[in-house]
Design a protein around this motif. Sequence first.
Motif, short mmCIF file in Angstrom:
data_model
loop_
_atom_site.label_atom_id
_atom_site.label_comp_id
_atom_site.label_asym_id
_atom_site.label_seq_id
_atom_site.Cartn_x
_atom_site.Cartn_y
_atom_site.Cartn_z
N PRO A 147 0.82 -1.22 0.00
CA PRO A 147 0.00 0.00 0.00
C PRO A 147 0.84 1.26 0.00
O PRO A 147 2.02 1.26 0.41
CB PRO A 147 -0.80 -0.12 1.29
CG PRO A 147 0.07 -0.94 2.20
CD PRO A 147 0.77 -1.93 1.30
N GLY A 148 0.23 2.35 -0.45
CA GLY A 148 0.86 3.66 -0.38
C GLY A 148 0.16 4.52 0.65
O GLY A 148 -0.71 4.06 1.40
N ARG A 149 0.52 5.78 0.70
CA ARG A 149 -0.08 6.70 1.67
C ARG A 149 -1.45 7.15 1.19
O ARG A 149 -1.65 7.43 0.01
CB ARG A 149 0.83 7.92 1.86
CG ARG A 149 2.23 7.57 2.31
CD ARG A 149 3.11 8.79 2.41
NE ARG A 149 2.71 9.65 3.51
CZ ARG A 149 3.18 10.88 3.68
NH1 ARG A 149 4.03 11.39 2.80
NH2 ARG A 149 2.81 11.60 4.71
N ARG A 150 -2.38 7.25 2.14
CA ARG A 150 -3.73 7.69 1.83
C ARG A 150 -3.79 9.22 1.85
O ARG A 150 -3.05 9.88 2.56
CB ARG A 150 -4.73 7.12 2.82
CG ARG A 150 -4.79 5.59 2.83
CD ARG A 150 -5.88 5.08 3.78
NE ARG A 150 -5.72 5.64 5.11
CZ ARG A 150 -6.65 6.34 5.76
NH1 ARG A 150 -7.81 6.59 5.18
NH2 ARG A 150 -6.42 6.80 6.99
N LEU A 151 -4.71 9.76 1.06
CA LEU A 151 -4.87 11.21 0.98
C LEU A 151 -5.14 11.80 2.36
O LEU A 151 -4.55 12.83 2.74
CB LEU A 151 -6.02 11.55 0.03
CG LEU A 151 -6.44 13.01 -0.06
CD1 LEU A 151 -5.28 13.90 -0.49
CD2 LEU A 151 -7.62 13.16 -1.02
N PRO B 126 -3.70 6.27 -8.30
CA PRO B 126 -2.38 5.81 -7.88
C PRO B 126 -1.56 5.27 -9.05
O PRO B 126 -2.08 4.57 -9.92
CB PRO B 126 -2.68 4.70 -6.87
CG PRO B 126 -4.08 4.94 -6.43
CD PRO B 126 -4.78 5.54 -7.62
N VAL B 127 -0.28 5.63 -9.06
CA VAL B 127 0.68 5.07 -10.01
C VAL B 127 1.89 4.59 -9.21
O VAL B 127 2.00 4.87 -8.01
CB VAL B 127 1.12 6.09 -11.07
CG1 VAL B 127 -0.07 6.60 -11.86
CG2 VAL B 127 1.88 7.25 -10.43
N PHE B 128 2.77 3.88 -9.84
CA PHE B 128 4.01 3.43 -9.20
C PHE B 128 4.94 4.63 -9.09
O PHE B 128 5.46 5.11 -10.08
CB PHE B 128 4.65 2.34 -10.05
CG PHE B 128 5.68 1.49 -9.33
CD1 PHE B 128 6.56 2.03 -8.41
CD2 PHE B 128 5.77 0.13 -9.59
CE1 PHE B 128 7.50 1.26 -7.75
CE2 PHE B 128 6.70 -0.68 -8.94
CZ PHE B 128 7.57 -0.11 -8.02
N ASP C 148 0.78 9.54 -5.87
CA ASP C 148 0.45 10.61 -6.79
C ASP C 148 1.63 10.88 -7.73
O ASP C 148 2.72 11.24 -7.28
CB ASP C 148 0.09 11.87 -6.00
CG ASP C 148 -0.31 13.05 -6.88
OD1 ASP C 148 -0.46 12.87 -8.10
OD2 ASP C 148 -0.47 14.16 -6.33
N ALA C 149 1.39 10.73 -9.02
CA ALA C 149 2.45 10.95 -10.01
C ALA C 149 3.06 12.35 -9.89
O ALA C 149 4.27 12.53 -10.05
CB ALA C 149 1.91 10.73 -11.42
N MET C 150 2.22 13.34 -9.60
CA MET C 150 2.72 14.71 -9.57
C MET C 150 3.70 14.93 -8.42
O MET C 150 4.54 15.84 -8.48
CB MET C 150 1.56 15.70 -9.45
CG MET C 150 0.58 15.65 -10.63
SD MET C 150 1.34 15.92 -12.25
CE MET C 150 1.38 14.23 -12.90
N SER C 151 3.63 14.12 -7.38
CA SER C 151 4.58 14.29 -6.27
C SER C 151 5.99 13.96 -6.70
O SER C 151 6.95 14.63 -6.29
CB SER C 151 4.16 13.43 -5.08
OG SER C 151 4.28 12.04 -5.37
N ASP C 152 6.18 12.93 -7.53
CA ASP C 152 7.51 12.61 -8.05
C ASP C 152 8.06 13.75 -8.90
O ASP C 152 9.24 14.14 -8.76
CB ASP C 152 7.46 11.34 -8.91
CG ASP C 152 7.72 10.06 -8.13
OD1 ASP C 152 8.08 10.14 -6.94
OD2 ASP C 152 7.56 8.97 -8.72
N LEU C 153 7.23 14.30 -9.78
CA LEU C 153 7.69 15.38 -10.66
C LEU C 153 8.04 16.62 -9.85
O LEU C 153 9.01 17.32 -10.16
CB LEU C 153 6.60 15.70 -11.68
CG LEU C 153 6.22 14.55 -12.62
CD1 LEU C 153 5.03 14.95 -13.49
CD2 LEU C 153 7.40 14.13 -13.49
#
Length: 248
Positions: A100-104, A145-147, A177-182
């Motif tokens: 799992p990842g982090r929830r909003l 969600p994305v990897f 969230d993809a935008m967090s990586d960018l």
Amino acid sequence: MDKVDVVVAHSQRATLRVGDVFLKVDSDPAHADIEVRAMAMVPVPTPPVLWCEPPVLAIAAVPGTALGVLGEPSTASPAAWAAAGAAIRKLHDAPLPPWPGRRLDDVAAELDSECAWLLANAVLPAEVIHRNREMAQAALRPWKPVFIHGDLQITHVFVDGDEVTGVIDWSEAAPGDAMSDLATLTLGHEERLDDLLAGYGDDADRDVIRAWWSLRSLMGSRWLIEHGFDPDAPGCEFDVLRSRMREP
């Protein structure tokens, strides 16, 4: 024998370099487990895993140099940044990892907690914290969600010329969230966002990326202070938060 270089060290983790081998010592063995599993799954270049005996993970060095460092202009070419964007797109298009990842709701709660700490300790003017908290709100929306890498700092992407040779430090990889990586990759290097998105694609949400610049800087500052780092160093988190005040 090669000398031992301390790459980074704090109470949670230490990374040592001996020749072309990096030894990562982590207080939480789950981090090494996630890192090894993530590197085996992702469709981008990663360091070869030499061995893993918790709490130590040994990986080989990747060729090339980091895309840049905080506080200094990146000397990497626009093509190298575009190549990094293309690599991140491949990651985000990959099948999700099974953990799992982090929830909003968790992100929102942590953001509020960190802002309260920053205000209580008066490490920045209150208006800077309040204004950036307002800006960060745009990132707190439902996402598909994305990897994600999860900690895609500029020093974690290596290039040789215009080619990505390796992406390191995968212990926070998860669905997210993809935008967090960018945003993390361009934090403090906002002027290279166009170059990055030239390789990533046109569907990135620039407003959300900007919101993540505020969110990540607000959420990461206390950890940096408590672990002996300086978020007020040139080009780092406090500079990012102050620079956002100049935006309309």
